[in-house]
Enzyme design. Structure first.
Site, PDB file in Angstrom:
ATOM      1  N   ARG A 105      -6.672  -3.997  10.100  1.00  0.00           N
ATOM      2  CA  ARG A 105      -5.701  -4.779  10.885  1.00  0.00           C
ATOM      3  C   ARG A 105      -6.330  -5.370  12.143  1.00  0.00           C
ATOM      4  O   ARG A 105      -5.840  -6.362  12.672  1.00  0.00           O
ATOM      5  CB  ARG A 105      -4.460  -3.943  11.200  1.00  0.00           C
ATOM      6  N   GLY A 128      -4.837   7.073   5.478  1.00  0.00           N
ATOM      7  CA  GLY A 128      -3.848   8.045   5.925  1.00  0.00           C
ATOM      8  C   GLY A 128      -3.005   8.554   4.769  1.00  0.00           C
ATOM      9  O   GLY A 128      -2.682   9.740   4.691  1.00  0.00           O
ATOM     10  N   SER A 137       7.589   5.486  13.075  1.00  0.00           N
ATOM     11  CA  SER A 137       7.619   4.931  11.705  1.00  0.00           C
ATOM     12  C   SER A 137       8.751   5.496  10.837  1.00  0.00           C
ATOM     13  O   SER A 137       8.523   5.838   9.679  1.00  0.00           O
ATOM     14  CB  SER A 137       6.271   5.184  10.990  1.00  0.00           C
ATOM     15  N   ARG A 167      -6.167   2.034  18.216  1.00  0.00           N
ATOM     16  CA  ARG A 167      -5.766   0.616  18.177  1.00  0.00           C
ATOM     17  C   ARG A 167      -5.334   0.083  19.539  1.00  0.00           C
ATOM     18  O   ARG A 167      -5.477  -1.105  19.795  1.00  0.00           O
ATOM     19  CB  ARG A 167      -4.625   0.408  17.175  1.00  0.00           C
ATOM     20  N   GLU A 184       2.475  -0.248  12.219  1.00  0.00           N
ATOM     21  CA  GLU A 184       1.350  -0.866  11.510  1.00  0.00           C
ATOM     22  C   GLU A 184       1.341  -2.384  11.639  1.00  0.00           C
ATOM     23  O   GLU A 184       0.329  -3.010  11.335  1.00  0.00           O
ATOM     24  CB  GLU A 184       1.306  -0.419  10.034  1.00  0.00           C
ATOM     25  N   SER A 209       4.156   9.734  11.120  1.00  0.00           N
ATOM     26  CA  SER A 209       5.268  10.007  10.195  1.00  0.00           C
ATOM     27  C   SER A 209       4.756  10.554   8.873  1.00  0.00           C
ATOM     28  O   SER A 209       5.521  11.155   8.104  1.00  0.00           O
ATOM     29  CB  SER A 209       6.031   8.714   9.927  1.00  0.00           C
ATOM     30  N   GLN A 210       3.486  10.316   8.591  1.00  0.00           N
ATOM     31  CA  GLN A 210       2.939  10.708   7.285  1.00  0.00           C
ATOM     32  C   GLN A 210       2.941  12.221   7.082  1.00  0.00           C
ATOM     33  O   GLN A 210       2.905  12.691   5.954  1.00  0.00           O
ATOM     34  CB  GLN A 210       1.526  10.140   7.112  1.00  0.00           C
ATOM     35  N   LYS A 234       0.840  -1.210   0.000  1.00  0.00           N
ATOM     36  CA  LYS A 234       0.000   0.000   0.000  1.00  0.00           C
ATOM     37  C   LYS A 234       0.871   1.256   0.000  1.00  0.00           C
ATOM     38  O   LYS A 234       0.638   2.195  -0.761  1.00  0.00           O
ATOM     39  CB  LYS A 234      -0.891   0.008   1.251  1.00  0.00           C
ATOM     40  N   SER A 235       1.891   1.256   0.860  1.00  0.00           N
ATOM     41  CA  SER A 235       2.702   2.462   1.029  1.00  0.00           C
ATOM     42  C   SER A 235       3.484   2.782  -0.236  1.00  0.00           C
ATOM     43  O   SER A 235       3.573   3.950  -0.648  1.00  0.00           O
ATOM     44  CB  SER A 235       3.655   2.290   2.213  1.00  0.00           C
TER      45      SER A 235
HETATM   46  O1  LIG Z   1       3.692   6.434   5.096  1.00  0.00           O
HETATM   47  C1  LIG Z   1       3.053   5.383   5.107  1.00  0.00           C
HETATM   48  O2  LIG Z   1       2.797   4.749   4.068  1.00  0.00           O
HETATM   49  C2  LIG Z   1       2.591   4.857   6.400  1.00  0.00           C
HETATM   50  C3  LIG Z   1       3.138   5.339   7.558  1.00  0.00           C
HETATM   51  C4  LIG Z   1       2.747   4.835   8.897  1.00  0.00           C
HETATM   52  O3  LIG Z   1       1.916   5.833   9.478  1.00  0.00           O
HETATM   53  P1  LIG Z   1       2.101   6.369  11.003  1.00  0.00           P
HETATM   54  O4  LIG Z   1       3.437   6.998  11.103  1.00  0.00           O
HETATM   55  O5  LIG Z   1       0.965   7.305  11.168  1.00  0.00           O
HETATM   56  O6  LIG Z   1       1.998   5.155  11.878  1.00  0.00           O
HETATM   57  C5  LIG Z   1       1.995   3.515   8.807  1.00  0.00           C
HETATM   58  O7  LIG Z   1       1.454   3.163  10.044  1.00  0.00           O
HETATM   59  C6  LIG Z   1       0.912   3.587   7.739  1.00  0.00           C
HETATM   60  O8  LIG Z   1       0.224   2.373   7.675  1.00  0.00           O
HETATM   61  C7  LIG Z   1       1.545   3.816   6.384  1.00  0.00           C
HETATM   62  C1  LIG Z   2      -2.113   2.979   9.889  1.00  0.00           C
HETATM   63  C2  LIG Z   2      -2.454   2.395   8.746  1.00  0.00           C
HETATM   64  O1  LIG Z   2      -2.974   3.005   7.646  1.00  0.00           O
HETATM   65  P1  LIG Z   2      -3.020   4.496   7.101  1.00  0.00           P
HETATM   66  O2  LIG Z   2      -2.214   4.498   5.839  1.00  0.00           O
HETATM   67  O3  LIG Z   2      -4.466   4.743   6.842  1.00  0.00           O
HETATM   68  O4  LIG Z   2      -2.445   5.397   8.154  1.00  0.00           O
HETATM   69  C3  LIG Z   2      -2.294   0.933   8.555  1.00  0.00           C
HETATM   70  O5  LIG Z   2      -2.477   0.477   7.404  1.00  0.00           O
HETATM   71  O6  LIG Z   2      -1.997   0.197   9.520  1.00  0.00           O
END
Ligand SMILES: O=C(O)C1=C[C@@H](OP(=O)(O)O)[C@@H](O)[C@H](O)C1
Ligand SMILES: C=C(OP(=O)(O)O)C(=O)O
Length: 458
Positions: free
Chosen positions: A416, A98, A202, A372, A341, A174-175, A25-26
């Site tokens: 999850r 996210g 993250s 969570r 995650e 971290s996003q 996904k990321s």
């Molecule tokens: O940049 C990304 O793709 C992600 C960063 C993480 O977010 P957080 O830092 O909010 O946990 C992770 O948990 C999320 O599932 C995906």
């Molecule tokens: C935190 C998660 O997703 P999101 O990309 O929506 O932040 C996840 O997939 O565990």
């Protein structure tokens, strides 16, 4: 309409499965954004098709990006808008993703008009303010349509884009840093982003963003100790000769074709199943090196008593196989801030450990798809396990196996939490799960993939 409860299959013998997991996904959503910010079309292969990536494609189309899909939905071609200017005036639907709510605002900053962002009701609870403050520091105006610092909102892009310094507190996700890094690559001057705050969760995901920007020709200077990132996107696309009205060379340009790695975080429930049910589970095409936090799984699973082996198939691809004996070792005090995650999968395994574990550094999970930490504690206690919330994590204590009992487990619209419940069901006969369909956020085929894996233990 209420969806029927899903009966989690119980393992009756040691597993012997190979499970191919779809794209990350990321990585999928980063490649989609970076391709849209470039000058030339980019083909993406191995793209995850799920709710989160479909929302991203929908967002790109809303902003004037062309996304060609062929017969194979995992292969798409992304064509950036003319002149690199996105189409404002529309609404981006973020769902609960996210990556959509925190990355697409970068494109809205480069649009020719305001863009409205909305999402699921549950998304209104997810933190957004630090990212939006970063955009304001770069000249945007943010109009809140409900609560300040939350969805829904409208981003009014600045009249003139420029570089400079941005300081935010990225403790909650971290996003926020990743979203600003992506945007910074398209500004006509270097930008330095600083994190000032208690925690930075993250880190692998931030490194993933830096890695992908570098792949797209952008210069990034990182000082992780000082929590600062300098992004210089000028000169990044110099070898691209399509003149499009933008200053020469500004902005990321991915290679013509990129391939998405399998989603290692979505491999976690399957690999964990080998520890809970005993037996072995293999994941083909495990990458040699990766920026995904799931790259930490082999070491985590080894600590919990799994035997980990990497083998090569005849195409030279690596398969990761985890073998469990039925005995699960506790983690003791363990910092999981790098890989938040995968906490639900780790927690499911630890319910069956023969000692206590305190998972720390994960307070930010309260702002994930649901709270969570609360959800995990509630659901572990619901089946007779013992767990409690700590300030920055959860503690899981061992209970005799005969104390664990079936229950109808809740999933809180969280993919999850659904896979977590399925993992408990492997060893607790009779577990039923509400809304298993929520796994469509990142793994729409989960129920069938899971049933196929469990059937290998029959
Ligand atoms: O940049 C990304 O793709 C992600 C960063 C993480 O977010 P957080 O830092 O909010 O946990 C992770 O948990 C999320 O599932 C995906
Ligand atoms: C935190 C998660 O997703 P999101 O990309 O929506 O932040 C996840 O997939 O565990």
């Amino acid at each position: 309409m209420t969806e029927a409860l899903w009966k989690a299959p119980t393992a009756v013998g040691p597993l012997d499965a190979r499970v191919r997991v779809p794209g990350s996904k990321s990585l999928s959503n980063r490649y989609l954004i970076l391709a849209a910010m470039g000058r030339r079309p980019v083909r993406i292969g191995g793209l995850l098709r799920s709710r989160d990536t479909d929302l991203m494609i929908g967002a790109l189309r809303e902003l004037g990006v062309t996304c060609h899909e062929g017969e194979d939905p995992t292969r798409v071609m992304i064509i950036p808008p003319a002149g690199g200017v996105f189409r404002g005036g529309g609404t981006v639907t973020c769902g609960l993703a996210g990556t959509v709510m925190r990355f697409v605002p970068a494109l809205a900053m480069l649009a020719d008009g305001p863009t409205r962002f909305d999402g699921d009701l549950q998304a209104y609870a997810r933190p957004m303010a630090p990212l939006l403050s970063g955009l304001e520091q770069l000249g945007a105006r943010v109009e809140y349509l409900s609560r300040e610092g939350r969805l829904p909102f409208i981003i009014h892009p600045p009249q003139r884009l420029g570089g400079g310094e941005v300081t935010i507190d990225s403790s909650a996700s971290s996003q926020f840093i990743s979203g600003l890094l992506l945007l910074a690559s398209r500004l006509g001057a270097p930008v330095t982003i600083h994190h000032q705050g208690e925690n930075l969760p993250s880190l692998p995901h931030i490194r993933m963003t830096v890695h992908d920007l570098t792949l797209a020709g952008v210069r990034v200077e990182v000082d992780e100790e000082a929590h600062s990132w300098m992004v210089d996107g000028t000169g990044a696309s110099e070898d691209v000769d399509e003149p499009d009205g933008r200053p020469d060379g500004v902005g990321p340009q991915l290679p013509d074709t990129v391939q998405v790695e399998p989603d290692l975080s979505n491999a976690a429930p399957f690999l964990g199943a080998a520890l809970i049910a005993s037996g072995r589970v293999g994941i083909p095409d495990w990458p040699e090196s990766t920026t995904q936090p799931g790259g930490l799984l082999p070491s985590y699973l080894t600590r919990m008593g799994g035997e980990v082996a990497f083998t090569r198939d005849d195409r030279g691809h690596t398969c990761l196989t985890v073998t469990g004996s039925g005995k699960v070792c506790p983690l003791g005090g363990f910092d999981l801030s790098q890989a938040g995650e995968i906490v639900p999968s780790i927690a499911a395994i630890l319910v069956f450990a023969d000692g206590p574990s305190r998972l720390r550094g994960i307070g930010h999970l309260r702002g994930h798809e649901t709270n969570r930490l609360k959800a995990l504690v509630t659901e572990i206690n619901r089946v007779g396990g013992r767990a409690r919330e700590m300030a920055d994590g959860i503690e899981i204590e061992p209970v005799p196996p005969d104390r664990l009992h079936p229950a109808v487990m809740k999933t809180y619209a969280d993919h999850r939490m659904a896979t977590f419940a399925a993992m408990l069901g492997l060893a607790i006969p009779g577990v039923q799960v509400e809304d298993i369909g929520t796994t469509a956020k990142t793994l729409p085929d989960f129920p069938d993939m899971w049933a196929d894996m469990v059937a290998t233990g029959d």
